[in-house]
Design an enzyme around this catalytic site. Structure first.
Site, mmCIF file in Angstrom:
data_model
loop_
_atom_site.group_PDB
_atom_site.id
_atom_site.type_symbol
_atom_site.label_atom_id
_atom_site.label_comp_id
_atom_site.label_asym_id
_atom_site.label_seq_id
_atom_site.Cartn_x
_atom_site.Cartn_y
_atom_site.Cartn_z
ATOM 1 N N LYS A 188 14.986 1.232 -3.977
ATOM 2 C CA LYS A 188 13.665 1.346 -3.337
ATOM 3 C C LYS A 188 13.435 2.784 -2.870
ATOM 4 O O LYS A 188 12.345 3.329 -3.031
ATOM 5 C CB LYS A 188 13.558 0.344 -2.171
ATOM 6 C CG LYS A 188 13.427 -1.099 -2.670
ATOM 7 C CD LYS A 188 13.566 -2.158 -1.590
ATOM 8 C CE LYS A 188 13.636 -3.537 -2.259
ATOM 9 N NZ LYS A 188 13.786 -4.648 -1.317
ATOM 10 N N ASP A 236 6.244 -6.524 1.911
ATOM 11 C CA ASP A 236 6.954 -7.576 1.166
ATOM 12 C C ASP A 236 6.080 -8.823 0.994
ATOM 13 O O ASP A 236 6.385 -9.683 0.172
ATOM 14 C CB ASP A 236 8.218 -8.002 1.942
ATOM 15 C CG ASP A 236 9.482 -7.365 1.395
ATOM 16 O OD1 ASP A 236 9.551 -7.129 0.179
ATOM 17 O OD2 ASP A 236 10.409 -7.116 2.196
ATOM 18 N N GLN A 238 15.359 -5.506 4.659
ATOM 19 C CA GLN A 238 16.074 -6.068 3.502
ATOM 20 C C GLN A 238 16.750 -7.394 3.879
ATOM 21 O O GLN A 238 17.427 -7.487 4.901
ATOM 22 C CB GLN A 238 17.116 -5.048 3.004
ATOM 23 C CG GLN A 238 17.789 -5.435 1.700
ATOM 24 C CD GLN A 238 16.836 -5.516 0.518
ATOM 25 O OE1 GLN A 238 15.830 -4.826 0.447
ATOM 26 N NE2 GLN A 238 17.140 -6.395 -0.426
HETATM 27 N N1 GUN Z 1 16.196 -9.489 -0.770
HETATM 28 C C1 GUN Z 1 16.077 -9.906 -2.054
HETATM 29 N N2 GUN Z 1 14.835 -9.653 -2.513
HETATM 30 C C2 GUN Z 1 14.151 -9.080 -1.505
HETATM 31 C C3 GUN Z 1 12.821 -8.582 -1.381
HETATM 32 O O1 GUN Z 1 11.989 -8.638 -2.290
HETATM 33 N N3 GUN Z 1 12.520 -8.035 -0.172
HETATM 34 C C4 GUN Z 1 13.397 -7.973 0.852
HETATM 35 N N4 GUN Z 1 12.980 -7.442 2.001
HETATM 36 N N5 GUN Z 1 14.636 -8.425 0.766
HETATM 37 C C5 GUN Z 1 15.004 -8.970 -0.415
#
Ligand code: GUN
Length: 281
Positions: free
Chosen positions: A52, A119, A96
């Site tokens: 990211k 998200d 996350q």
């Molecule tokens: N963990 C696995 N996929 C995601 C996601 O799309 N966003 C976040 N914040 N955590 C994750």
């Protein structure tokens, strides 16, 4: 032989579009900033967070990284989120997942300001998605819609079967497919005669988290098959929830793993951040 839906290529195109728009915003003195919070050192999460950050760099966003120790108290995490909510420099906030067990994910997500919830996990955003109002949409299902549209696959009027009912993928996927005028069925672990249901699908979206679960007996000839799963096999090779080698010859179109849905998730996260910045004005 099926069309291979190239998520790597399509996500690169989307990121390039975002990069151009970000540069235009910068000329007007506007920077886009994403705050990424990771608690603990789960190795898979560290890889995702690293990707990211790299994507932010590529498109020209500022990224703020908060790497908190495993033993962080919930109140400390909530205070940080509040501070970022109030900061006019921050456009998007991402925590996350999964979080360490002593932290309540629902409370944490509910603390993120909905207008910074890139998200799309906050109840305000998920609720607005279901009633057709402007919102941030969870990145993986949003990416799947983009993959279908940019590959020229018609959604309207099609039978769409989704396998998996998670809050992150299955449920928002169903809402998005409905919005696109598909006829939608959501299957899960208690679904009876799963093969009979999945065989009805013109568009089959699989997010069950079991390697090679969907074999050719589950798929109608000519169907579009979207594989959300990602697993590392013993020989280190990556595979999805779909048994690609046997499904590809009968499918009309199919996403590979890797290089299908995966890269789209980050591209859509970048898209949501840009959108957050533009909405802020
Ligand atoms: N963990 C696995 N996929 C995601 C996601 O799309 N966003 C976040 N914040 N955590 C994750």
């Amino acid at each position: 032989m099926a069309i291979r839906i190239d998520g790597k290529l399509i996500s690169a195109q989307i990121k390039d579009e975002i990069k151009e728009e970000t540069a235009r915003l910068k000329e007007k003195g506007r920077e886009v900033t994403l705050a990424v919070i990771q608690v603990g050192e789960d190795p898979a999460s560290s890889v995702y967070v690293g990707n990211k950050k790299k994507a932010c760099e590529y498109v020209g966003f500022r990224s703020l990284a908060y790497e908190l120790p495993e033993e962080t108290k919930e109140v400390e995490l909530l205070e940080l989120i509040q501070k970022l909510n109030e900061s006019s420099d921050v456009d998007g906030i991402l925590v996350q997942l999964p979080l360490p067990k002593h932290l309540n994910e629902d409370t944490v997500i509910a603390t993120i300001a909905p207008e910074k919830d890139v998200d799309g996990f906050h109840a305000v955003n998920t609720g607005n998605l279901w009633i057709g109002k402007e919102c941030f949409v969870s990145c993986t299902p949003a990416g799947i819609i983009e993959l279908l549209k940019r590959t020229g696959i018609t959604i309207e009027g099609k039978e769409c079967v989704i396998v998996g009912r998670s809050n992150i993928v299955g449920k928002p996927m169903a809402a998005l497919m409905l919005k696109e005028n598909a006829t939608v069925t959501v299957c899960h672990s208690r679904t009876q005669s799963l093969k009979d249901v999945t065989k009805r699908a013109d568009i089959l979206i699989v997010a069950i988290g079991k390697p090679h679960f969907i074999t050719k007996e589950y798929v109608k000839e000519g169907a579009t098959v979207i594989d959300v799963g990602i697993h590392r096999l013993e020989g280190k090779k990556l595979c999805g929830d779909v048994a690609f080698d046997e499904v590809e010859p009968i499918a009309g179109a199919i996403t590979p793993v890797p290089g299908g849905v995966g890269p789209m998730t980050i591209a859509m996260l970048m898209n949501n951040c840009l959108e957050a910045a533009k909405r802020k004005g």
